[in-house]
Design an enzyme around this catalytic site. Structure first.
Site, short mmCIF file in Angstrom:
data_model
loop_
_atom_site.label_atom_id
_atom_site.label_comp_id
_atom_site.label_asym_id
_atom_site.label_seq_id
_atom_site.Cartn_x
_atom_site.Cartn_y
_atom_site.Cartn_z
NE ARG A 67 -3.52 0.34 2.38
CZ ARG A 67 -4.03 -0.49 3.31
NH1 ARG A 67 -3.59 -0.45 4.54
NH2 ARG A 67 -4.97 -1.34 2.98
CE1 TYR A 68 0.73 4.09 4.53
CE2 TYR A 68 1.04 1.84 5.29
CZ TYR A 68 0.42 3.07 5.41
OH TYR A 68 -0.50 3.27 6.40
NE ARG B 33 5.66 2.09 5.94
CZ ARG B 33 5.24 3.25 5.44
NH1 ARG B 33 5.75 3.70 4.31
NH2 ARG B 33 4.32 3.96 6.06
CB CYS C 134 -3.07 -16.05 16.14
SG CYS C 134 -2.98 -14.76 14.89
CB CYS D 221 -7.41 -10.34 19.01
SG CYS D 221 -5.68 -10.58 19.47
CB CYS E 10 -8.67 -10.44 14.45
SG CYS E 10 -7.43 -10.68 13.16
NE ARG F 274 -3.95 -8.30 7.77
CZ ARG F 274 -2.98 -7.82 8.54
NH1 ARG F 274 -2.40 -8.59 9.44
NH2 ARG F 274 -2.58 -6.59 8.38
CG ASP G 11 -8.88 -1.58 11.76
OD1 ASP G 11 -8.70 -0.35 11.68
OD2 ASP G 11 -7.96 -2.41 11.60
CG ASP H 196 -5.01 1.00 8.93
OD1 ASP H 196 -4.93 1.56 7.81
OD2 ASP H 196 -4.25 0.09 9.29
CE LYS I 66 -0.33 0.81 10.58
NZ LYS I 66 -0.04 0.22 9.24
C1 LIG Z 1 0.71 -0.75 9.01
C2 LIG Z 1 1.17 -1.14 7.69
C3 LIG Z 1 2.51 -1.02 7.33
C4 LIG Z 1 3.56 -0.47 8.28
O1 LIG Z 1 3.31 0.88 8.56
P1 LIG Z 1 4.32 1.75 9.47
O2 LIG Z 1 3.61 3.02 9.70
O3 LIG Z 1 5.59 1.88 8.70
O4 LIG Z 1 4.53 0.94 10.73
C5 LIG Z 1 2.88 -1.39 6.07
N1 LIG Z 1 1.97 -1.85 5.18
C6 LIG Z 1 0.68 -1.96 5.48
C7 LIG Z 1 -0.26 -2.46 4.46
C8 LIG Z 1 0.23 -1.61 6.76
O5 LIG Z 1 -1.07 -1.74 7.06
#
Ligand SMILES: *Cc1c(COP(=O)(O)O)cnc(C)c1O
Length: 383
Positions: free
Chosen positions: A125-126, A129, A138, A142, A145, A147, A306, A343, A350
Site C-alpha cells: 500500500r505504501y 514497504r 495465531c 483476538c 482482529c 484480519r 477497525d 487505519d 494509517k
Molecule cells: C501498518 C502497515 C505497514 C507499516 O506501517 P508503518 O507506519 O511503517 O509501521 C505497512 N503496510 C501496510 C499495508 C500496513 O497496514
C-alpha cells in the site's frame, strides 16, 4: 463527576499467574510452547471447566465456530478474571453474542487490504514497504482482529500466500526497502521455516529493514527461546512490534521473554488497540505504557479499533483516544506515548490523530497550548 478507575497494585507489578488452572502441568510442560499450544482452550466445555460464562459469552462461543475460532493458551487463560464476565482480558479472547450484530459501517476487510495485494498474501500500500502475511494462524485469537476474514481457518475466506511469487515480486520491486512479516502470527512457524523466509528476504539487496508483527510474546512467552533469538539475531536490522493492550498482560514470563529479545538486539515496539472496557481509561493506559518502558518496549501505535464485523461492543469513540493521549503527553515520559492512529476505512492507510495543541496559527505567530492548558506564542519567521 466520574471517578478515575482504580488499578489494582497487582496490575502495576510484574507477577506470574502460572500454573493457575493447570496445577498438574509439570515445569517442563508448562515452559514448552508446543505443550501450551496443544492445551489451548478451544471449546465451550473447556471454558466451562474453569469459568462460569454469561449468556452472551455462551452464545458467542457457539457462533464463533463459523466465524473466528476461539483459542486461548493456558498462559493467557490464567490472566482471565474469573468473577467478571466484562473483564478486560476476557473481552479480548472470549467471543460474545454481540459479534453477530452487524452495524452498517462494518465490513469484512476494513483496511481494504484485498484490493492492495499484487500477490496473494503480500499487501503493498505504501511506496517503500510491504506487509507480508505469511500465515493465517495465531496462538490465540483476538475478537477484534482486523484480519478475522482470513485468520483462524473458521471463516469463509482463506489466505493462500504465494511465497515464490511474493519473493519474485520483492526482487523486482527495488523501491521496497522494508518488509513487515505478519499474518496471523509469524512466530508460530518453527525456527527453520521462519529462517528460510528471513534468509530469502535478506538475500534481496534493496531490502534494508525487516520487522515482525507478533502477539506471541504476550500469548505464548515460552516460544521466545534463546534458540529463536539467536536465529533472529542473524538477520539484523530486525525489529519487532508486539501487541499488548492491558497492563496485566505484562507478566513476569512476558517480561522475561521481551528481555531475551531485547538482549539479542531486537528493538521492540508495541501496538495497542483502543478497546471498550479493556483499556479505554487513562489510568489503565498510563500503567500499560509505563510497564512497557520497564520491559524496554517503546509504545509505537495506539489504534482506533477497525470497523470489523461485530466489533461495536469493543469500539470506543475517537475522542476517547485523543483524551487518553492528552492525559499522557507532558504527564509522563515522552518515550511512553504512542501515536494514536486510525487505519482509514477502505484502504487509506494509517492517519495520525492528535489532540489539538495549536490554538491559532497565522503569518505572524502560532499560539500553542501546553499540557497544563496554558497558552504560549511563537513568532513566525521573517514576517
Ligand atoms: C501498518 C502497515 C505497514 C507499516 O506501517 P508503518 O507506519 O511503517 O509501521 C505497512 N503496510 C501496510 C499495508 C500496513 O497496514
Amino acid at each position: 463527576m466520574v471517578l478515575p478507575t482504580l488499578i489494582a497494585d497487582v496490575e502495576r507489578a510484574f507477577v506470574s499467574y502460572a500454573p493457575g488452572h493447570w496445577p498438574d502441568a509439570t515445569h517442563e510442560e508448562w515452559n514448552d510452547w508446543r505443550w501450551q499450544l496443544k492445551n489451548r482452550v478451544t471449546t465451550l466445555e473447556g471454558l466451562e471447566k474453569h469459568l462460569r460464562l454469561s449468556p452472551e459469552e455462551r452464545a458467542g462461543v457457539i457462533l464463533s465456530a463459523h466465524k473466528l475460532a476461539m483459542s486461548i493458551t493456558p498462559h493467557y487463560f490464567n490472566l482471565i478474571e474469573v468473577d467478571d464476565p466484562e473483564g478486560p482480558i476476557r473481552r479480548q479472547v472470549i467471543p460474545r453474542f454481540e459479534e453477530s450484530h452487524h452495524h452498517p459501517s462494518e465490513v469484512a476487510d476494513p483496511c481494504g487490504e484485498d484490493a492492495h495485494m499484487p500477490v496473494p498474501g503480500l499487501v503493498h500500500r505504501y511506496p517503500d514497504r510491504v506487509n507480508f502475511l505469511i500465515t493465517d494462524r495465531c496462538a490465540s485469537y483476538c475478537r477484534y482482529c482486523t484480519r478475522s476474514r482470513v485468520v483462524s481457518g473458521a471463516g469463509e475466506q482463506e489466505l493462500h500466500t504465494e511465497f515464490e511469487q511474493a519473493f519474485n515480486y520483492l526482487e523486482q520491486h527495488t523501491e521496497v526497502r522494508d518488509v513487515l512479516l505478519s499474518g496471523g502470527d509469524p512466530l508460530l512457524f518453527s525456527d527453520d521455516k521462519l529462517e528460510k523466509i528471513l534468509s530469502r528476504l535478506r538475500a534481496i539487496k534493496h531490502i534494508e529493514f525487516l520487522r515482525i508483527g507478533t502477539r506471541v510474546p504476550i500469548f505464548l512467552p515460552q516460544r521466545i527461546t534463546i534458540g529463536l533469538c539467536q536465529m533472529l539475531q542473524k538477520y539484523h536490522p530486525l525489529w519487532m512490534s508486539v501487541h499488548t493492550n492491558h497492563p496485566r498482560e505484562l507478566t513476569l514470563e512476558v517480561r522475561a521473554a521481551l528481555e531475551r529479545l531485547a538482549n539479542h538486539g531486537i528493538p521492540l515496539g508495541n501496538q495497542s488497540v483502543l478497546l471498550s472496557k479493556v483499556n479505554d481509561t487513562l489510568p489503565i493506559m498510563k500503567s500499560l505504557v509505563q510497564k512497557l518502558l520497564q520491559c524496554r518496549v517503546r509504545p509505537y501505535y495506539l489504534y482506533q479499533c477497525d470497523l470489523i464485523h461485530g466489533s461495536a461492543h469493543l469500539r470506543t469513540s475517537v475522542s476517547k483516544g485523543m483524551e487518553i493521549i492528552e492525559g499522557l503527553r507532558g504527564h509522563t515520559t515522552g518515550y511512553a506515548i504512542p501515536q494514536f492512529v486510525i487505519d482509514a476505512p477502505g484502504g487509506g492507510g494509517k492517519v495520525p490523530v492528535n489532540p489539538n495543541y495549536i490554538r491559532s496559527h497565522d503569518e505572524k505567530k502560532i499560539v500553542l497550548q501546553n499540557y497544563e492548558g496554558r497558552l504560549f506564542e511563537y513568532p513566525e519567521i521573517g514576517l
